[in-house]
Design a protein around this motif. Structure first.
Motif, PDB file in Angstrom:
ATOM      1  N   TRP A  36     -10.492  -2.719   8.924  1.00  0.00           N
ATOM      2  CA  TRP A  36     -10.153  -2.028   7.692  1.00  0.00           C
ATOM      3  C   TRP A  36      -9.443  -2.973   6.723  1.00  0.00           C
ATOM      4  O   TRP A  36      -8.865  -3.989   7.115  1.00  0.00           O
ATOM      5  N   ALA A  37      -9.511  -2.619   5.463  1.00  0.00           N
ATOM      6  CA  ALA A  37      -8.998  -3.497   4.403  1.00  0.00           C
ATOM      7  C   ALA A  37      -7.545  -3.874   4.623  1.00  0.00           C
ATOM      8  O   ALA A  37      -7.165  -5.043   4.497  1.00  0.00           O
ATOM      9  N   SER A  38      -6.704  -2.915   4.962  1.00  0.00           N
ATOM     10  CA  SER A  38      -5.270  -3.204   5.100  1.00  0.00           C
ATOM     11  C   SER A  38      -4.995  -4.166   6.249  1.00  0.00           C
ATOM     12  O   SER A  38      -4.108  -5.019   6.155  1.00  0.00           O
ATOM     13  N   GLY A  39      -5.744  -4.037   7.333  1.00  0.00           N
ATOM     14  CA  GLY A  39      -5.560  -4.957   8.445  1.00  0.00           C
ATOM     15  C   GLY A  39      -5.919  -6.378   8.064  1.00  0.00           C
ATOM     16  O   GLY A  39      -5.210  -7.335   8.424  1.00  0.00           O
ATOM     17  N   GLN A  40      -7.005  -6.535   7.322  1.00  0.00           N
ATOM     18  CA  GLN A  40      -7.402  -7.877   6.883  1.00  0.00           C
ATOM     19  C   GLN A  40      -6.346  -8.502   5.978  1.00  0.00           C
ATOM     20  O   GLN A  40      -5.981  -9.673   6.140  1.00  0.00           O
ATOM     21  N   VAL A  41      -5.858  -7.713   5.033  1.00  0.00           N
ATOM     22  CA  VAL A  41      -4.881  -8.241   4.071  1.00  0.00           C
ATOM     23  C   VAL A  41      -3.570  -8.597   4.767  1.00  0.00           C
ATOM     24  O   VAL A  41      -2.987  -9.658   4.512  1.00  0.00           O
ATOM     25  N   LEU A  42      -3.097  -7.732   5.669  1.00  0.00           N
ATOM     26  CA  LEU A  42      -1.845  -8.023   6.361  1.00  0.00           C
ATOM     27  C   LEU A  42      -2.000  -9.224   7.283  1.00  0.00           C
ATOM     28  O   LEU A  42      -1.101 -10.082   7.362  1.00  0.00           O
ATOM     29  N   ALA A  43      -3.124  -9.332   7.977  1.00  0.00           N
ATOM     30  CA  ALA A  43      -3.352 -10.487   8.847  1.00  0.00           C
ATOM     31  C   ALA A  43      -3.361 -11.778   8.033  1.00  0.00           C
ATOM     32  O   ALA A  43      -2.741 -12.783   8.428  1.00  0.00           O
ATOM     33  N   ALA A  44      -4.051 -11.765   6.897  1.00  0.00           N
ATOM     34  CA  ALA A  44      -4.106 -12.965   6.056  1.00  0.00           C
ATOM     35  C   ALA A  44      -2.717 -13.312   5.523  1.00  0.00           C
ATOM     36  O   ALA A  44      -2.348 -14.493   5.439  1.00  0.00           O
TER      37      ALA A  44
END
Length: 235
Positions: A74-82
């Protein structure tokens, strides 16, 4: 993009994920891919090549309604991981618990960023299997936890992405604050958390991977930090 390796060539962990996925989509399988929003990490996710075309509305709804949510990043997981990979000092040397880990992307990012210990926490055993398989694919390890309220002691940082989709989950903001010195939260659903302890760090765009064609507003992710001292905005 997605690997075209046949499912029969997948390791045992990926085959187990296929079995979980097929409970929701009978012809589903996973394949290794790098989500566009955090291309540094390689994940086993739903393979859209098994479909004749894009996910139908009914298929997409089945994925959202059933436990196979872990097979999408999901979008939020990608952004937080990055964000964690860009700011390793937020987790380096610390014990991190990733709440509602799903695919495990945030937990894996924390491990790659130098966290001393990373705990992937989710009620769904399939998500924990996915987090373990994806951690292995990235050369790190995570510890499983099926019950947040029976978590190990000494958590320094709680991470959570897209866990406020249900208004009944809003009390988690206070729960997280009380459970660890630092909370890193990413959300694309709630524009105003209503809790001044959570300070906005940055806003970024990302899309669910593979794309579920969600409303554009759900592709705009806000990252918040909550700790004993205001951290200030970091882009």
């Amino acid at each position: 993009m997605f690997s075209d390796s046949p499912a029969s060539a997948s390791p045992a962990s990926a085959q187990r994920l296929d079995q979980h996925l097929q409970q929701t989509l009978p012809h589903g399988r996973v394949a290794q891919t790098r989500p566009a929003g955090c291309a540094d990490l390689n994940l086993w996710l739903f393979d859209p090549q098994v479909l004749e075309g894009p996910l139908s509305h009914d298929e997409a709804q089945a994925v959202v309604d059933a436990p196979a949510y872990w097979s999408f990043c999901w979008a939020s997981g990608q952004v937080l991981a990055a964000w964690i990979l860009r700011h390793p000092e937020a987790v380096a040397g610390k014990r991190v618990l990733d709440f509602g880990c799903g695919s495990g992307i945030v937990a894996i990012a924390a491990a790659r960023a130098g966290a001393r210990d990373v705990i992937a926490c989710d009620l769904d055993p399939a998500a924990l299997d996915a987090a373990e398989a994806n951690a292995l694919a990235n050369g790190v390890t995570v510890t499983r936890c099926e019950d947040f309220f029976r978590r190990p002691a000494g958590i320094d940082v709680i991470t959570a992405a897209d866990v406020l989709y249900d208004p009944d989950n809003r009390p988690l903001l206070a729960t997280f604050h009380d459970a660890a010195p630092t909370v890193l939260l990413a959300d694309s659903r709630v524009r105003d958390l209503g809790d001044d302890r959570y300070q906005l760090q940055t806003v970024a765009e990302a899309r669910t991977w593979p794309d579920l064609h969600e409303f554009e507003e759900f592709n705009r992710v806000r990252i918040y930090r909550c700790d004993s001292a205001s951290s200030g905005a970091v882009s």
